[in-house]
Design an enzyme around this catalytic site. Structure first.
Site, PDB file in Angstrom:
ATOM      1  N   ASP A 118      -4.018   7.976   7.277  1.00  0.00           N
ATOM      2  CA  ASP A 118      -4.776   7.387   8.439  1.00  0.00           C
ATOM      3  C   ASP A 118      -4.228   6.514   9.228  1.00  0.00           C
ATOM      4  OD1 ASP A 118      -3.423   5.175   6.943  1.00  0.00           O
ATOM      5  OD2 ASP A 118      -5.217   4.795   5.554  1.00  0.00           O
ATOM      6  N   HIS A 147      -0.668   4.975   7.374  1.00  0.00           N
ATOM      7  CA  HIS A 147      -0.106   5.534   5.995  1.00  0.00           C
ATOM      8  C   HIS A 147       0.197   6.970   5.994  1.00  0.00           C
ATOM      9  CE1 HIS A 147      -2.587   2.034   4.916  1.00  0.00           C
ATOM     10  NE2 HIS A 147      -1.366   1.632   4.089  1.00  0.00           N
ATOM     11  N   SER A 186       0.718  -1.047   0.023  1.00  0.00           N
ATOM     12  CA  SER A 186      -0.013  -0.008   0.084  1.00  0.00           C
ATOM     13  C   SER A 186       0.881   1.356   0.025  1.00  0.00           C
ATOM     14  CB  SER A 186      -0.882  -0.124   1.231  1.00  0.00           C
ATOM     15  OG  SER A 186      -0.384  -0.134   2.286  1.00  0.00           O
TER      16      SER A 186
END
Ligand code: NAG
Ligand code: NAG
Length: 348
Positions: free
Chosen positions: A323, A326, A32
């Site tokens: 978040d 991240h 991610s």
């Protein structure tokens, strides 16, 4: 200080076009931290193609990036004179014409270990390599054999993977890995898998590769949230794993370079850089390095970070994390600049 970074970025951006002759493409593998939208196209719960993700992206558009804006790889692409974003390979709105100068095979939630990608049903690393082969076929049809060979060998490759093997798999006790291996053995197992992966892409033509080390993953907001007994400080146990893993990774990188002729595999030291930011937030214009901007910032990511949450911060530029897992676009930009200046310096 952060003005200096922005100034450097604008210098890099204005120099962009002079780099482009040397770097034909940027090719990305990983999780991610670098997925620009592949998970949108697969059946997994790990998605971020909805607001407020992307609210500071070009056009305020959610794309599947786990960020309010762009990722480090997007900034790197732009700085070397390629596109402002690295398109996701599975995104049908792009074609081989776009992918010829930049392509991302990454998938949020994946790891070096097959067992990690199984946890949330995301793209395993071996399939990212299959996509890379498929990409080369398409590129040969589009550019011809000689030009494709040039692009593949002169492109810069960015690999960012490994955190999920520990946080989503080993230390989450959701697979059998924690019974099968001690932490030290699991690190060695992953280093072996990283080496196999590098050999595979080397035999497929990759030469200029930046391999990102692990970040201080014990300082991610989600991990701090669980650290109740220690006043929500960083989980030192996880940071130590990252440091130990990084030492082994660097040794493995040296061995690989010694045994594979022409390979220019470089370590990307994000651990120290992240920790510097965490310890000196005000130097970078940051006010919060402990919680994410989205929602309460303590545990939300993916569907829990959504536009119905009233707690989301107004200015993500004051935050290190977007978040609970991240970094914000602001930190991604800082990371891009330092990566260009260190790990990628000899290529750009
Ligand atoms: C991971 O899965 C792929 C596909 O099934 C397989 O080829 C590969 O050997 C597996 N890797 C490991 C280390 O088990
Ligand atoms: C980039 O490198 C130059 C020269 O090597 C150095 O002076 C500068 O401080 C570096 N900047 C960053 C942001 O790392």
């Amino acid at each position: 200080m952060h003005r200096a970074f922005l100034l450097l970025l604008s210098i890099l951006l204005s120099l962009g076009s002079s780099f482009s002759a040397r770097i034909p493409a940027i090719i990305v593998f990983g999780d991610s931290t670098v997925d620009t939208g592949n998970n949108n196209r697969i059946p997994t719960v790990l998605k971020s193609n909805f607001r407020p993700y992307g609210r500071d992206f070009i056009g305020g558009r959610p794309t599947g990036r786990f960020c309010n804006g762009r990722l480090a790889t997007d900034f790197i692409s732009e700085a070397v004179g390629l596109g402002p974003v690295v398109p996701a390979y599975l995104d049908p709105s792009y074609s081989i014409r776009d992918f010829a100068t930049g392509v991302c095979f990454a998938s949020a939630g994946t790891g070096l270990d097959n067992a990690t990608s199984d946890v949330l049903g995301v793209i395993p690393l071996w399939r990212e390599v299959e996509y890379f082969k498929d990409y080369q076929k398409k590129l040969r049809r589009y550019l011809g054999r000689e030009k494709t060979k040039y692009v593949i060998s002169e492109a810069i490759y960015i690999i960012s993977i490994g955190t999920n093997d520990f946080l989503e798999n080993y230390f989450a006790f959701v697979t059998g890995r924690f019974k099968q291996f001690t932490v030290d053995q699991y690190e060695d197992f992953l280093i072996g898998l990283a080496g196999e992966f590098i050999r595979k892409i080397y035999w497929l033509g990759a030469r200029k590769i930046s391999f990102t080390g692990l970040s201080p993953m014990g300082c991610l907001p989600l991990e701090r949230t669980t650290n109740v007994l220690n006043g929500h400080g960083c989980i030192e146990e996880y940071n130590k794993v990252a440091r130990d893993f990084n030492v082994k990774l660097q040794a493995s990188i040296e061995e690989l370079c010694a045994s594979l002729p022409g390979l220019r595999l470089r370590y990307n030291a994000v651990y120290e850089r992240s920790l510097t930011i965490i310890q000196n937030p005000s130097l970078y214009g940051l006010e919060n390095v402990r919680e994410g901007c989205c929602a309460t910032g303590k545990y939300e990511m993916g569907y829990l970070c959504n536009e119905w949450d009233p707690h989301t911060c107004a200015d993500a530029n004051k935050y290190m994390f977007w978040d609970s897992f991240h970094p914000t676009e602001k930190v991604n930009r800082l990371m891009a600049i330092s990566t260009l200046n260190t790990s990628l310096a000899e290529f750009v």
